[in-house]
Design a protein around this motif. Structure first.
Motif, PDB file in Angstrom:
ATOM      1  N   ASP A 215      44.986  39.178  41.730  1.00  0.00           N
ATOM      2  CA  ASP A 215      43.990  38.385  41.015  1.00  0.00           C
ATOM      3  C   ASP A 215      42.887  38.023  42.011  1.00  0.00           C
ATOM      4  O   ASP A 215      42.926  38.442  43.175  1.00  0.00           O
ATOM      5  N   ASP A 216      41.910  37.260  41.557  1.00  0.00           N
ATOM      6  CA  ASP A 216      40.767  36.921  42.420  1.00  0.00           C
ATOM      7  C   ASP A 216      41.194  36.169  43.678  1.00  0.00           C
ATOM      8  O   ASP A 216      40.641  36.382  44.758  1.00  0.00           O
TER       9      ASP A 216
ATOM     10  N   GLN B 261      40.481  37.403  47.544  1.00  0.00           N
ATOM     11  CA  GLN B 261      39.813  36.572  48.554  1.00  0.00           C
ATOM     12  C   GLN B 261      40.674  36.437  49.808  1.00  0.00           C
ATOM     13  O   GLN B 261      40.156  36.482  50.936  1.00  0.00           O
TER      14      GLN B 261
END
Length: 159
Positions: free
Chosen positions: A125-126, A130
Motif C-alpha cells: 500500500d502507499d 513510502q
C-alpha cells in the motif's frame, strides 16, 4: 561497539517457516535467526511453533524492535545472523534505529484490502511504498525474491 555479522535481512510476514528455516538458513550459512517484531517477542506459542521449523543447530531469538536495536551491536562475531522482520515498517524502524542493514530480501507481504499486488508473493500500500523509498534513500538494496535461486528484482522497479 562491534558491527554485527548480519548476513541478510528478510521481510516475510510469515516470519520463520520452511522456506526461511531451511532454504534461506542453509543458503546463507546462518547459525542464528533473529526475529525482530514487537508482538512475536511476547508470544511464546508462536515462538515455539517457529522453533520447530529450524534445524537443531540453529538458534533463534525473538526480540522487540527496541531490544533488537539495543542489543544487536553486542552480538558475537561468531554469530552469523539472519534477521527476519514481519513488514517493511519494522525494517525501516530497525534501520533508523542504527541496525546496520544494507540489503533486504523482500520475500512475502500478503495481500489485504487496500494493497496492490506487485508480484505473486508481495502486495503493498502507499505506506509500504513510502517506507521502501525511505530505505532506498538510506542506501539499502531492496531485492524481491522468494528463494535464493530465483532471480532477484529491485522492488522499486515494481512500485
Amino acid at each position: 561497539m562491534t558491527t554485527p555479522n548480519i548476513l541478510l535481512t528478510r521481510i516475510d510476514n510469515r516470519l520463520i517457516h520452511g522456506q526461511v528455516g531451511v532454504t534461506w538458513v542453509n543458503h546463507l550459512g546462518a547459525n542464528l535467526v533473529v526475529v525482530a517484531n514487537d508482538k512475536v517477542s511476547e508470544d511464546e506459542v508462536q515462538q515455539s511453533l517457529m522453533d520447530m521449523v529450524l534445524p537443531d543447530v540453529i538458534q533463534a531469538r525473538y526480540f522487540s524492535l527496541k531490544k533488537t536495536i539495543d542489543v544487536i551491536h553486542k552480538a558475537s562475531p561468531k554469530q552469523k545472523i539472519f534477521l527476519v522482520v514481519k513488514d517493511v515498517q519494522d525494517a525501516l524502524a530497525l534501520k533508523e534505529g542504527g541496525v546496520p542493514i544494507d540489503h533486504i530480501n523482500v520475500g512475502n507481504m500478503h495481500y489485504e484490502e487496500g494493497k496492490k499486488q506487485i508480484s505473486s508473493t508481495v502486495s503493498v500500500d502507499d505506506e509500504d511504498i513510502q517506507a521502501f523509498k525511505k530505505l532506498d534513500k538510506l542506501g539499502v538494496n531492496l531485492d524481491l525474491r522468494g528463494v535464493p535461486n530465483e532471480k532477484g528484482q529491485n522492488i522499486l522497479e515494481l512500485i
